[in-house]
Design a protein around this motif. Structure first.
Motif, short mmCIF file in Angstrom:
data_model
loop_
_atom_site.label_atom_id
_atom_site.label_comp_id
_atom_site.label_asym_id
_atom_site.label_seq_id
_atom_site.Cartn_x
_atom_site.Cartn_y
_atom_site.Cartn_z
N TRP A 11 0.48 -1.43 0.12
CA TRP A 11 0.25 0.11 0.08
C TRP A 11 0.64 1.57 -0.47
N ASP A 12 1.82 1.25 0.99
CA ASP A 12 2.74 2.60 0.97
C ASP A 12 4.19 2.83 -0.33
N ALA A 13 3.98 1.22 -0.81
CA ALA A 13 4.75 1.18 -2.19
C ALA A 13 3.94 1.94 -3.48
N ALA A 14 3.30 1.90 -2.86
CA ALA A 14 1.99 1.97 -4.26
C ALA A 14 2.34 3.84 -4.16
N ALA A 15 1.94 4.34 -3.19
CA ALA A 15 1.84 5.85 -3.13
C ALA A 15 2.91 6.09 -3.75
N VAL A 16 4.28 5.50 -3.29
CA VAL A 16 5.36 6.14 -3.28
C VAL A 16 5.50 5.95 -5.35
N THR A 17 5.26 5.28 -5.26
CA THR A 17 4.97 5.35 -6.72
C THR A 17 4.13 6.02 -7.54
N GLU A 18 3.30 6.22 -7.12
CA GLU A 18 2.54 6.93 -7.62
C GLU A 18 2.88 8.64 -7.23
N ASP A 19 3.46 8.83 -6.53
CA ASP A 19 3.59 10.15 -6.44
C ASP A 19 5.59 10.24 -7.35
N ALA A 20 6.37 9.49 -7.06
CA ALA A 20 7.07 9.41 -8.35
C ALA A 20 7.21 9.50 -9.79
N ARG A 21 5.67 8.98 -9.65
CA ARG A 21 5.37 8.26 -11.66
C ARG A 21 4.72 10.61 -11.22
N ARG A 22 3.76 10.87 -10.51
CA ARG A 22 4.05 11.98 -11.03
C ARG A 22 4.83 13.22 -10.67
N LEU A 23 5.53 12.94 -10.09
CA LEU A 23 6.95 14.00 -10.20
C LEU A 23 7.86 13.71 -11.66
N GLN A 24 7.30 12.26 -12.44
CA GLN A 24 8.17 12.51 -13.55
C GLN A 24 7.44 13.29 -15.02
N ARG A 25 6.48 12.61 -14.16
CA ARG A 25 5.67 13.40 -15.41
C ARG A 25 5.66 15.60 -15.54
N MET A 26 5.86 15.78 -14.53
CA MET A 26 6.19 17.39 -14.22
C MET A 26 7.27 17.41 -14.94
N LEU A 27 7.82 16.50 -15.04
CA LEU A 27 9.90 16.74 -15.23
C LEU A 27 9.76 16.82 -16.62
N VAL A 28 9.06 16.15 -17.03
CA VAL A 28 9.17 15.17 -18.31
C VAL A 28 9.12 17.37 -18.95
N LEU A 29 7.94 17.91 -18.67
CA LEU A 29 6.87 19.02 -19.31
C LEU A 29 7.75 19.69 -18.91
N LEU A 30 8.36 19.99 -17.69
CA LEU A 30 9.05 21.18 -17.72
C LEU A 30 10.53 20.49 -18.36
N HIS A 31 11.08 20.40 -18.93
CA HIS A 31 11.85 20.03 -19.74
C HIS A 31 12.35 20.07 -20.66
#
Length: 102
Positions: free
Chosen positions: A41-61
């Motif tokens: 459960w906690d890993a899923a939350a961490v993974t979702e946060d990491a993926r959301r951050l990755q999407r933001m970083l890709v757009l900013l890049h």
């Protein structure tokens, strides 16, 4: 840290490193679940946060690299020639009208 970089190219490289770090966090969460150190459960939350951050970083890049491509380099840019100021007719100080020659 990345915002202190001088050029857009350096900042874009920093964003790529941040993207790789976010992917690494995602991997560490999966390993932590395998080792029993983190619940699924906690890993899923961490993974979702990491993926959301990755999407933001890709757009900013993308924005940084697009802006970098659209702007000419300061080093290679030639100065624009200055145009002379427009010619004006002398103004009569008393009547505030333009003196015109007949």
């Amino acid at each position: 840290e990345g915002a202190a970089h001088v050029s857009p190219r350096e900042f874009a490289r920093y964003l790529q490193q941040a993207l790789a770090s976010a992917a690494e966090v995602e991997h560490h969460a999966a390993v932590a679940v395998d080792l029993g150190a983190l619940s699924a459960w906690d890993a899923a939350a961490v993974t979702e946060d990491a993926r959301r951050l990755q999407r933001m970083l890709v757009l900013l890049h993308r924005r940084v690299t697009a802006a970098q491509k659209s702007k000419p380099s300061i080093v290679n840019r030639k100065p624009k020639p200055r145009s002379p100021p427009p010619a004006t007719a002398p103004v009569d100080a008393v009547s505030k009208t333009v003196n015109r020659k007949p």
